[in-house]
Design a protein around this motif. Structure first.
Motif, PDB file in Angstrom:
ATOM      1  N   ILE A 124       1.881 -10.442   4.190  1.00 30.58           N
ATOM      2  CA  ILE A 124       0.731 -11.358   4.261  1.00 30.58           C
ATOM      3  C   ILE A 124      -0.434 -10.795   3.451  1.00 30.58           C
ATOM      4  O   ILE A 124      -1.103 -11.527   2.716  1.00 30.58           O
ATOM      5  N   ALA A 125      -0.677  -9.498   3.573  1.00 32.20           N
ATOM      6  CA  ALA A 125      -1.768  -8.878   2.815  1.00 32.20           C
ATOM      7  C   ALA A 125      -1.488  -8.946   1.316  1.00 32.20           C
ATOM      8  O   ALA A 125      -2.391  -9.235   0.519  1.00 32.20           O
ATOM      9  N   TRP A 126      -0.245  -8.681   0.911  1.00 29.58           N
ATOM     10  CA  TRP A 126       0.113  -8.748  -0.506  1.00 29.58           C
ATOM     11  C   TRP A 126      -0.104 -10.165  -1.037  1.00 29.58           C
ATOM     12  O   TRP A 126      -0.669 -10.357  -2.114  1.00 29.58           O
ATOM     13  N   TYR A 127       0.325 -11.145  -0.266  1.00 33.69           N
ATOM     14  CA  TYR A 127       0.162 -12.542  -0.676  1.00 33.69           C
ATOM     15  C   TYR A 127      -1.319 -12.904  -0.782  1.00 33.69           C
ATOM     16  O   TYR A 127      -1.739 -13.565  -1.734  1.00 33.69           O
ATOM     17  N   SER A 128      -2.115 -12.460   0.170  1.00 35.67           N
ATOM     18  CA  SER A 128      -3.534 -12.806   0.146  1.00 35.67           C
ATOM     19  C   SER A 128      -4.278 -12.085  -0.976  1.00 35.67           C
ATOM     20  O   SER A 128      -5.265 -12.607  -1.502  1.00 35.67           O
ATOM     21  N   LEU A 129      -3.818 -10.912  -1.368  1.00 39.17           N
ATOM     22  CA  LEU A 129      -4.475 -10.181  -2.457  1.00 39.17           C
ATOM     23  C   LEU A 129      -4.171 -10.777  -3.831  1.00 39.17           C
ATOM     24  O   LEU A 129      -4.809 -10.406  -4.819  1.00 39.17           O
ATOM     25  N   GLN A 130      -3.228 -11.689  -3.903  1.00 38.18           N
ATOM     26  CA  GLN A 130      -2.929 -12.335  -5.179  1.00 38.18           C
ATOM     27  C   GLN A 130      -4.076 -13.236  -5.636  1.00 38.18           C
ATOM     28  O   GLN A 130      -4.180 -13.569  -6.811  1.00 38.18           O
ATOM     29  N   ALA A 131      -4.940 -13.619  -4.703  1.00 37.47           N
ATOM     30  CA  ALA A 131      -6.063 -14.491  -5.043  1.00 37.47           C
ATOM     31  C   ALA A 131      -7.249 -13.725  -5.631  1.00 37.47           C
ATOM     32  O   ALA A 131      -8.181 -14.339  -6.148  1.00 37.47           O
ATOM     33  N   VAL A 132      -7.211 -12.404  -5.564  1.00 36.57           N
ATOM     34  CA  VAL A 132      -8.325 -11.589  -6.065  1.00 36.57           C
ATOM     35  C   VAL A 132      -8.244 -11.494  -7.584  1.00 36.57           C
ATOM     36  O   VAL A 132      -7.173 -11.282  -8.149  1.00 36.57           O
TER      37      VAL A 132
ATOM     38  N   ARG B  43      -2.955  -2.114  -5.639  1.00 36.47           N
ATOM     39  CA  ARG B  43      -2.709  -3.339  -4.857  1.00 36.47           C
ATOM     40  C   ARG B  43      -1.709  -3.079  -3.740  1.00 36.47           C
ATOM     41  O   ARG B  43      -1.864  -3.583  -2.626  1.00 36.47           O
TER      42      ARG B  43
ATOM     43  N   SER C  76      -2.520  -3.343   0.178  1.00 36.35           N
ATOM     44  CA  SER C  76      -1.677  -4.222   1.000  1.00 36.35           C
ATOM     45  C   SER C  76      -1.127  -3.485   2.210  1.00 36.35           C
ATOM     46  O   SER C  76      -1.095  -4.031   3.316  1.00 36.35           O
TER      47      SER C  76
END
Length: 82
Positions: free
Chosen positions: A27-35, A53, A57
């Protein structure tokens, strides 16, 4: 409570924590894709940026897992109050 039952509960809790950790990291990896990493890093496509990253994550996933695990643990203890 028999010792075998305690050992089984500890084993299930360890397995649940491992699954929660993996889900939290994903979930953290997926959410960091927006940065927009190009704003913060000189070479956002390089290997050090990918490692950064990944480490972020893992850290965020750990905190998410710890929160969910503590919430489950504490909510299961609430039945002893009443």
């Amino acid at each position: 409570m028999p010792l075998e039952q305690v050992a089984a509960e500890v084993g299930w809790m360890a397995g649940l924590n491992m699954v929660l950790l993996l889900v939290g990291v994903l979930i953290a990896w997926y959410s960091l894709q927006a940065v927009r990493w190009d704003v913060f890093l000189k070479k956002p496509k390089g290997r050090p940026a990918a490692v950064l990253r990944l480490l972020i994550s893992i850290a965020l996933g750990y905190f998410l897992m710890k929160f969910v695990s503590d919430y489950i643990s504490l909510s299961s203890m609430l039945k002893h109050i009443f």
